[in-house]
Design a protein around this motif. Sequence first.
Motif, PDB file in Angstrom:
ATOM      1  N   LYS A 176       0.827  -1.208   0.000  1.00  0.00           N
ATOM      2  CA  LYS A 176       0.000   0.000   0.000  1.00  0.00           C
ATOM      3  C   LYS A 176       0.866   1.265   0.000  1.00  0.00           C
ATOM      4  CE  LYS A 176      -3.850   2.290   2.285  1.00  0.00           C
ATOM      5  NZ  LYS A 176      -3.107   3.555   2.492  1.00  0.00           N
ATOM      6  N   ASP A 177       2.011   1.221   0.691  1.00  0.00           N
ATOM      7  CA  ASP A 177       2.941   2.372   0.662  1.00  0.00           C
ATOM      8  C   ASP A 177       3.258   2.746  -0.785  1.00  0.00           C
ATOM      9  OD1 ASP A 177       3.124   2.353   3.420  1.00  0.00           O
ATOM     10  OD2 ASP A 177       5.183   1.573   3.498  1.00  0.00           O
TER      11      ASP A 177
ATOM     12  N   ASP B 234       0.217   4.116  -2.756  1.00  0.00           N
ATOM     13  CA  ASP B 234      -0.086   5.517  -2.403  1.00  0.00           C
ATOM     14  C   ASP B 234       0.807   6.486  -3.185  1.00  0.00           C
ATOM     15  OD1 ASP B 234      -2.007   4.608  -0.698  1.00  0.00           O
ATOM     16  OD2 ASP B 234      -0.844   4.909   1.152  1.00  0.00           O
TER      17      ASP B 234
END
Lengths: 95, 495
Positions: free
Chosen positions: B393-394, B397
């Motif tokens: 997810k990092d 994003d």
Amino acid sequence: MSIDQNTAAKVAKLARIKVEEEALPALASEFNTILGFIEQLAEVDVEGVEPMVSVTPMRLKRRTDVVTDGNMQAKVLANAPDAREGFFAVPKVVE
Amino acid sequence: MSELNTLTLAQARDALRKGETTSVALTEACLAAIEGAGALNAFVHKTPEIALERARAADARLQSGDAPKMCGLPIGIKDLFCTRGVPSQAASRILEGFKPEYESTVSQQLADAGAVMLGKLNMDEFAMGSSNETSCYGNAVNPWRRGNEDTPLTPGGSSGGSAAAVAADLCLAATGTDTGGSIRQPAAFTGITGIKPTYGRCSRWGIVAFASSLDQAGPMTKDVRDAAIMLEAMCGHDPKDSTSADLAVPDFEAMLTGDIRGKKIGIPREYRMDGMPAEIEKLWTDGAAMLKEAGAQIVDISLPHTKYALPTYYVIAPAEASSNLARYDGVRYGHRAKLAKGDGITEMYEKTRAEGFGHEVQRRVMVGTYVLSAGFYDAYYNRARKVRTLIKKDFEDVFAAGIDAILTPATPSAAFGLGEMTDADPVQMYLNDVFTVTVNLAGLPGVAVPAGLDQQGLPLGLQLIGRPWEEGDLLNTAYALEQAAGFLAKPGKWW
């Protein structure tokens, strides 16, 4: 969490790897080093996070459930350490 | 023309098509270089007969005008790939004598593209290692040396033989595989280019499995153009690997324009590690300046879960390995231990695996067994899978915020001496993969490009990380970086 020699022996047994008695203390100590490193994960807030199942968000392909290959007994057995009469041979399993 | 074995894939391809040389001549030049490079221990199974036969066939196809893209180009294949009738033992004693009855999809695709296999390349056992020191064939040796010293250095791992062979011009290019950095770290240690594509780009079928959710094959080459050429031949959908992506494979080479104007390049602050050598820091800053000079926009970004990537990897990879390596039981292929009187099937398994697996492999299989065992599965394995979701997810994003690629160092140091890490605890060795392992966990493409030399004259690499499935764009950014860095150094021949 600390791993003692008994746990190390149990893990070796589960992994089906023979580890001599005298090698167990060193093994337990290595496990502890690695698990100590892994222990950091306890800091992460994972509340409500789904465990990853597949890194690529795509539906796996399906195919019709039919036989696509086979009839290669000789090839399958070609690399066996012990093959007899068209089968893999192993030590006696049932008395 | 310079020595044929020193050519790039693109140079050799163009020379073949102009009729300036033949595949047989290229292949013979490589075979001679391999014969003279025993000290590097890079090629562990040589296949000169297969090579010359394929080279003659390639020359015939070139003559007839029916030549596929890699027709006649001699390459090496990592020992992890199953190759029909040729030993394929993942550098492990447990697969001693194993000659597959089938060919891996990737090596078959390379053969279909006309490439000529010279032989099998050294590696860490089952691809578990960062220094090629866990191989049953002994260490592969880096052709680079520190200044005038003769200390043997590691070529990195696990694709150490592939890296050494390409850097020393024993082949024009080689296959590698990358589970946590095994293409990119050795590429950086030997001054060559290596790309790990998006998970699912290359079929894993016929590649000896280590950690199935992380393993990807990729090319190791002398420059970025060659990486584009060879990656295209290796990629593509394969019904025999359910995780292989059914996506069109672009012409990656045609995408190398060198134009990166307007691209947003992220610099992740979490990759600035404590104790990072000043030379690595400078290389990284210089790399960012080069991309800026080429018209890209440099953006500071945050990937907050970076520090948890290595511990996550050291749960997930051993867990998958313990499951994958359960198949080595002494029944169907490879080594079987000699049994004592009265030994049953359990003793056969236990003795076979103790004799057949090296120390590092045994350790990882057992760690994997432990983290999957009843009572610990949730605390370790499930938690690691959740952290993996956060790591991915990092990246999602920052890509959603418009970042096109991320620039990081490839490794925390230059190549170290063989044996120098022997007394370090296993975690010290694992730190080699600190910049590369996040990419596998997130399934992204990553490329290592040589960008400079350290004070001792050893190569250092930078890594670019791209968006999923955008290897073409990533390679183009790598191409711009390569042109700006102008890395042309070669190791002095001592072997």
